[in-house]
Scaffold this active site. Structure first.
Site, PDB file in Angstrom:
ATOM      1  N   TYR A  60       0.841  -1.204   0.000  1.00 42.08           N
ATOM      2  CA  TYR A  60       0.000   0.000   0.000  1.00 42.08           C
ATOM      3  C   TYR A  60       0.869   1.244   0.000  1.00 42.08           C
ATOM      4  O   TYR A  60       1.812   1.327   0.771  1.00 42.08           O
ATOM      5  CB  TYR A  60      -0.932   0.017   1.216  1.00 42.08           C
ATOM      6  CG  TYR A  60      -2.366  -0.015   0.763  1.00 42.08           C
ATOM      7  CD1 TYR A  60      -2.935   1.131   0.208  1.00 42.08           C
ATOM      8  CD2 TYR A  60      -3.116  -1.177   0.789  1.00 42.08           C
ATOM      9  CE1 TYR A  60      -4.226   1.103  -0.283  1.00 42.08           C
ATOM     10  CE2 TYR A  60      -4.399  -1.215   0.302  1.00 42.08           C
ATOM     11  CZ  TYR A  60      -4.965  -0.063  -0.238  1.00 42.08           C
ATOM     12  OH  TYR A  60      -6.232  -0.103  -0.737  1.00 42.08           O
ATOM     13  N   GLU A  62      -0.399   4.875  -0.492  1.00 41.24           N
ATOM     14  CA  GLU A  62      -1.160   6.117  -0.689  1.00 41.24           C
ATOM     15  C   GLU A  62      -0.239   7.327  -0.563  1.00 41.24           C
ATOM     16  O   GLU A  62       0.585   7.403   0.356  1.00 41.24           O
ATOM     17  CB  GLU A  62      -2.292   6.199   0.331  1.00 41.24           C
ATOM     18  CG  GLU A  62      -3.442   5.272  -0.026  1.00 41.24           C
ATOM     19  CD  GLU A  62      -4.552   5.294   1.012  1.00 41.24           C
ATOM     20  OE1 GLU A  62      -4.307   5.703   2.153  1.00 41.24           O
ATOM     21  OE2 GLU A  62      -5.671   4.885   0.656  1.00 41.24           O
ATOM     22  N   ASP A 206      -6.321  13.144 -25.299  1.00 39.14           N
ATOM     23  CA  ASP A 206      -6.417  11.780 -24.778  1.00 39.14           C
ATOM     24  C   ASP A 206      -5.815  10.866 -25.845  1.00 39.14           C
ATOM     25  O   ASP A 206      -6.449  10.560 -26.846  1.00 39.14           O
ATOM     26  CB  ASP A 206      -7.884  11.443 -24.507  1.00 39.14           C
ATOM     27  CG  ASP A 206      -8.076  10.013 -24.012  1.00 39.14           C
ATOM     28  OD1 ASP A 206      -7.109   9.226 -24.059  1.00 39.14           O
ATOM     29  OD2 ASP A 206      -9.201   9.692 -23.593  1.00 39.14           O
ATOM     30  N   THR A 232      -4.258   5.653 -21.710  1.00 34.47           N
ATOM     31  CA  THR A 232      -4.133   4.306 -21.166  1.00 34.47           C
ATOM     32  C   THR A 232      -2.688   3.876 -21.388  1.00 34.47           C
ATOM     33  O   THR A 232      -1.946   4.511 -22.156  1.00 34.47           O
ATOM     34  CB  THR A 232      -5.040   3.310 -21.897  1.00 34.47           C
ATOM     35  OG1 THR A 232      -4.750   3.394 -23.295  1.00 34.47           O
ATOM     36  CG2 THR A 232      -6.511   3.604 -21.670  1.00 34.47           C
ATOM     37  N   LYS A 235      -2.652  -0.110 -24.545  1.00 30.75           N
ATOM     38  CA  LYS A 235      -3.079  -0.246 -25.946  1.00 30.75           C
ATOM     39  C   LYS A 235      -1.819  -0.311 -26.819  1.00 30.75           C
ATOM     40  O   LYS A 235      -1.029  -1.222 -26.646  1.00 30.75           O
ATOM     41  CB  LYS A 235      -4.059   0.874 -26.292  1.00 30.75           C
ATOM     42  CG  LYS A 235      -5.365   0.738 -25.463  1.00 30.75           C
ATOM     43  CD  LYS A 235      -6.395   1.806 -25.747  1.00 30.75           C
ATOM     44  CE  LYS A 235      -7.622   1.614 -24.841  1.00 30.75           C
ATOM     45  NZ  LYS A 235      -8.591   2.724 -24.971  1.00 30.75           N
ATOM     46  N   ARG A 241      -2.363  -2.811 -17.835  1.00 30.43           N
ATOM     47  CA  ARG A 241      -3.645  -2.087 -17.842  1.00 30.43           C
ATOM     48  C   ARG A 241      -3.535  -0.976 -16.829  1.00 30.43           C
ATOM     49  O   ARG A 241      -3.440  -1.224 -15.620  1.00 30.43           O
ATOM     50  CB  ARG A 241      -4.791  -3.009 -17.443  1.00 30.43           C
ATOM     51  CG  ARG A 241      -5.300  -3.854 -18.560  1.00 30.43           C
ATOM     52  CD  ARG A 241      -6.706  -4.346 -18.299  1.00 30.43           C
ATOM     53  NE  ARG A 241      -7.665  -3.671 -19.143  1.00 30.43           N
ATOM     54  CZ  ARG A 241      -7.843  -3.937 -20.433  1.00 30.43           C
ATOM     55  NH1 ARG A 241      -7.127  -4.858 -21.032  1.00 30.43           N
ATOM     56  NH2 ARG A 241      -8.731  -3.282 -21.130  1.00 30.43           N
TER      57      ARG A 241
HETATM   58  C1  PLP Z   1      -9.526   3.190 -24.103  1.00 28.86           C
HETATM   59  C2  PLP Z   1      -9.807   4.625 -23.976  1.00 28.86           C
HETATM   60  C3  PLP Z   1     -10.172   5.190 -22.741  1.00 28.86           C
HETATM   61  C4  PLP Z   1     -10.544   4.380 -21.530  1.00 28.86           C
HETATM   62  O1  PLP Z   1      -9.618   3.554 -21.041  1.00 28.86           O
HETATM   63  P1  PLP Z   1     -10.039   2.393 -20.011  1.00 28.86           P
HETATM   64  O2  PLP Z   1      -8.710   1.898 -19.579  1.00 28.86           O
HETATM   65  O3  PLP Z   1     -10.845   1.427 -20.790  1.00 28.86           O
HETATM   66  O4  PLP Z   1     -10.810   3.035 -18.913  1.00 28.86           O
HETATM   67  C5  PLP Z   1     -10.301   6.564 -22.663  1.00 28.86           C
HETATM   68  N1  PLP Z   1     -10.105   7.338 -23.740  1.00 28.86           N
HETATM   69  C6  PLP Z   1      -9.792   6.833 -24.944  1.00 28.86           C
HETATM   70  C7  PLP Z   1      -9.587   7.749 -26.094  1.00 28.86           C
HETATM   71  C8  PLP Z   1      -9.643   5.468 -25.107  1.00 28.86           C
HETATM   72  O5  PLP Z   1      -9.339   4.966 -26.306  1.00 28.86           O
END
Ligand code: PLP
Length: 424
Positions: A60, A62, A206, A232, A235, A241
């Protein structure tokens, strides 16, 4: 003296839970024997998988390095600092927060840092290729904030920057989101930055889908163009993750506070270590080659699909993903996606811009090359794949053909080991 006998609760999975063990073995086979074309998915680096199951999971932490609420952070602080420093070097940003549990919580932290409920925000609509968290009405981002959604043009299905500028001038959003999940073209972060500057919005890029391409130099970087960059890490980046937020120093305090204690409790330290590994590997030339190959493969697959008579949204791709519009084929996206799955080709059904069908039964399918490219597949394999997709779409009910293709797919997969997946 006798050695204490281990608790039966501490037995290995294979003994303890054969049912679950079997499901994981089956999932390994699925990831090994099929072509995985969901563009948000990948094969994490094996070293990332290794740390995900490490003892870092037990701690942990925090707070932030040097300012924790529990003792025993001698190693964890170093892990988190390493992840942050590597991201700063890789992306050229001034600060990084590596604690968001995933992409959606990373975005929520940005809302929490900059907005009060009821504030106006702007993002690309879901049906035009945006993400739920950019203001969709069913998401907290659309329920707690006044969300204005922009789209793509009717004629070329590219982001409609005239509309973005007009809406931004009219609504003066606190946040302007620039990010995509189903848009096959490069995002022009310069155009977004210009508009955000003019109306005084905070530009949030994003880059969840494309962070691996950005890291590998295959897509324009939002860093230095957007004040805040979220992503993220699982990907195209091939990490664990998780989520991350990159920013200028001026936003460090607000973002760090929004993530903890604003939104989350203890960070997932094993994930943090995985991000540190992915950030290290992304500096390698081999990763640059990977990012370039993801795009080359997508372009080759797109050409093959066009030759097979399949319409593509925007007519092609600049990134890792392709959106097929099956309207002219008279095959609903869901029917095609399910038939492709039976043929060993796994993708998802997806809305196309101005879709006349419902989101749960839309006109398109979405394909991506990150996972196949991670297996070392190249343009020859993409051309074969395009041929198979053409055959399936032409006859989605031909079960004999689907099983023939599934066999051919398996033979192809046998030649390209899947990273991190045990061989049969
Ligand atoms: C995949 C994605 C998210 C969300 O990610 P999670 O890990 O599934 O919560 C947010 N924004 C964009 C543009 C994404 O492609």
């Amino acid at each position: 003296m006798s050695t204490p006998s281990p608790s039966p609760l501490d037995a290995p999975l294979s003994e303890l839970d054969p049912d679950l063990g079997r499901l994981i073995t089956q999932e390994e086979a699925r990831q090994r024997d099929k072509l995985r074309l969901v563009p948000s998915e990948n094969y994490a680096f094996p070293a990332v998988q290794e740390v995900a199951g490490s003892v870092l999971n037990n701690k942990y932490s925090e707070g932030y390095a040097g300012r924790r609420y529990y003792e025993g952070q001698q190693n964890i602080d170093e892990v988190e600092r390493l992840a942050i420093e590597r991201l700063k070097t890789l992306f050229g940003c001034e600060h990084a927060n590596v604690q968001p549990y995933s992409g959606s919580p990373a975005n929520l932290a940005v809302y929490f840092a900059f907005c009060s409920p009821g504030d106006t925000v702007m993002g690309l609509s879901l049906d035009a290729g945006g993400h739920l968290t950019h203001g969709h009405k069913v998401s907290i981002s659309g329920k707690y904030f006044e969300a204005v959604q922009y789209g793509v043009t009717r004629d070329d299905h590219r982001i409609d920057f005239d509309q973005v500028a007009a809406l931004a001038r009219e609504h003066k959003p606190k946040l302007l989101w620039a990010g995509i999940t189903a848009y096959p073209r490069e995002v022009d972060f310069d155009r977004f930055a210009e508009i955000a500057r003019e109306v005084g919005s905070v530009l949030v890029a994003d880059m969840s889908h494309i962070s691996g391409l950005v890291a590998g130099g295959a897509h324009m970087s939002p860093v230095g163009r957007a004040e805040i960059v979220t992503s993220t890490t699982h990907k195209t980046f091939r990490g664990p993750r998780g989520g991350m937020i990159l920013m200028d120093k001026v936003h460090k305090k607000a973002i760090d506070r929004a993530v903890f204690p604003g939104l989350q409790g203890g960070p997932h330290n094993a994930t943090t270590a995985g991000i540190a590994i992915a950030a290290k590997l992304a500096t390698r030339d081999t990763f640059k080659d990977y990012a370039a190959a993801v795009v080359t493969n997508a372009k080759t697959l797109a050409e093959g699909l066009l030759s097979a008579g399949i319409d593509l949204v925007t007519g092609g791709t600049d990134n890792h993903l392709i959106l097929c519009d099956l309207t002219s084929k008279d095959v609903p996206g869901k029917v095609a996606a399910q038939a492709l799955d039976r043929a060993g080709i796994v993708c998802n059904y997806n809305s196309v811009p101005f879709d006349t069908r419902k989101p749960f039964d839309p006109s398109g399918i979405r394909l991506g090359t990150p996972a196949m490219t991670a297996r070392g597949m190249g343009t020859a394999e993409m051309t074969r794949l395009a041929g198979w997709i053409g055959e399936v779409v032409a006859a989605p009910d031909d079960e004999a053909q689907l099983s023939r293709i599934a066999g051919e797919v398996k033979d192809l997969c046998d030649q390209f080991p899947a990273p991190g997946v045990p061989s049969a």
